[in-house]
Scaffold this motif. Structure first.
Motif, short mmCIF file in Angstrom:
data_model
loop_
_atom_site.label_atom_id
_atom_site.label_comp_id
_atom_site.label_asym_id
_atom_site.label_seq_id
_atom_site.Cartn_x
_atom_site.Cartn_y
_atom_site.Cartn_z
N MET A 1 0.82 -1.20 0.00
CA MET A 1 0.00 0.00 0.00
C MET A 1 0.86 1.26 0.00
O MET A 1 0.63 2.16 -0.76
CB MET A 1 -0.93 -0.04 1.22
N SER A 2 1.88 1.31 0.84
CA SER A 2 2.68 2.52 0.92
C SER A 2 3.54 2.72 -0.34
O SER A 2 3.78 3.85 -0.74
CB SER A 2 3.57 2.49 2.16
N ALA A 3 4.00 1.63 -0.96
CA ALA A 3 4.79 1.77 -2.19
C ALA A 3 3.92 2.30 -3.32
O ALA A 3 4.37 3.13 -4.11
CB ALA A 3 5.40 0.43 -2.57
N GLY A 4 2.68 1.85 -3.38
CA GLY A 4 1.77 2.35 -4.40
C GLY A 4 1.44 3.82 -4.21
O GLY A 4 1.38 4.59 -5.17
N LEU A 5 1.25 4.22 -2.96
CA LEU A 5 0.96 5.63 -2.67
C LEU A 5 2.17 6.50 -2.98
O LEU A 5 2.04 7.59 -3.53
CB LEU A 5 0.54 5.77 -1.21
N LEU A 6 3.35 5.99 -2.66
CA LEU A 6 4.58 6.71 -2.98
C LEU A 6 4.74 6.86 -4.48
O LEU A 6 5.15 7.91 -4.98
CB LEU A 6 5.78 5.98 -2.39
N MET A 7 4.38 5.82 -5.20
CA MET A 7 4.47 5.86 -6.66
C MET A 7 3.49 6.88 -7.25
O MET A 7 3.77 7.49 -8.28
CB MET A 7 4.17 4.47 -7.21
N LEU A 8 2.35 7.08 -6.61
CA LEU A 8 1.38 8.07 -7.08
C LEU A 8 1.82 9.49 -6.76
O LEU A 8 1.61 10.40 -7.55
CB LEU A 8 0.01 7.82 -6.44
N ILE A 9 2.42 9.68 -5.60
CA ILE A 9 2.74 11.03 -5.13
C ILE A 9 4.10 11.52 -5.61
O ILE A 9 4.27 12.71 -5.87
CB ILE A 9 2.66 11.07 -3.59
N LEU A 10 5.05 10.63 -5.76
CA LEU A 10 6.42 11.02 -6.07
C LEU A 10 6.57 11.84 -7.36
O LEU A 10 7.30 12.84 -7.35
CB LEU A 10 7.34 9.80 -6.09
N PRO A 11 5.92 11.49 -8.48
CA PRO A 11 6.08 12.34 -9.67
C PRO A 11 5.58 13.77 -9.46
O PRO A 11 6.22 14.72 -9.94
CB PRO A 11 5.24 11.62 -10.73
N ALA A 12 4.50 13.94 -8.73
CA ALA A 12 4.00 15.29 -8.46
C ALA A 12 4.96 16.06 -7.56
O ALA A 12 5.19 17.26 -7.77
CB ALA A 12 2.62 15.22 -7.82
N VAL A 13 5.56 15.39 -6.60
CA VAL A 13 6.53 16.05 -5.72
C VAL A 13 7.77 16.46 -6.52
O VAL A 13 8.27 17.59 -6.37
CB VAL A 13 6.90 15.12 -4.54
N VAL A 14 8.24 15.58 -7.38
CA VAL A 14 9.41 15.91 -8.22
C VAL A 14 9.08 17.09 -9.13
O VAL A 14 9.89 18.01 -9.30
CB VAL A 14 9.86 14.68 -9.04
N TYR A 15 7.89 17.09 -9.69
CA TYR A 15 7.48 18.21 -10.56
C TYR A 15 7.46 19.52 -9.78
O TYR A 15 7.99 20.53 -10.24
CB TYR A 15 6.11 17.92 -11.17
N LEU A 16 6.85 19.52 -8.61
CA LEU A 16 6.75 20.75 -7.83
C LEU A 16 8.12 21.24 -7.35
O LEU A 16 8.38 22.44 -7.32
CB LEU A 16 5.82 20.54 -6.63
#
Length: 91
Positions: A1-16
């Protein structure tokens, strides 16, 4: 669960995080990165989240592969912009 959530959030964090660094690009490339990169990352992650939340088990698998595609497309887009900026500065 946490790896999937990290995978969803990480590209947006890198973009910001990379928005201030995008000022080093040419002005037209900077706007292209901010608009098209934001659409790729934010809309892609939102669609992956939708697939995972409303499509059952197969939707979760589809969301995983779609999010991998979002990450790959965003990485290729970023590298292409950096290469284009390098070629434009070299001229």
């Amino acid at each position: 669960m946490s790896a999937g959530l990290l995978m969803l959030i990480l590209p947006a964090v890198v973009y910001l995080i990379s928005i201030p660094a995008s000022n080093r690009l040419k002005r037209s490339l900077c706007w292209l990165y901010r608009i098209l990169g934001g659409i790729i990352v934010l809309a892609g992650s939102a669609f992956s989240l939708y697939l995972a939340a409303y499509s059952g088990d197969q939707g979760g698998i589809a969301a995983y592969f779609f999010q991998i595609a979002v990450i790959v497309v965003y990485a290729i887009f970023s590298v292409m912009l950096l290469a284009l900026n390098w070629f434009m500065n070299k001229r």
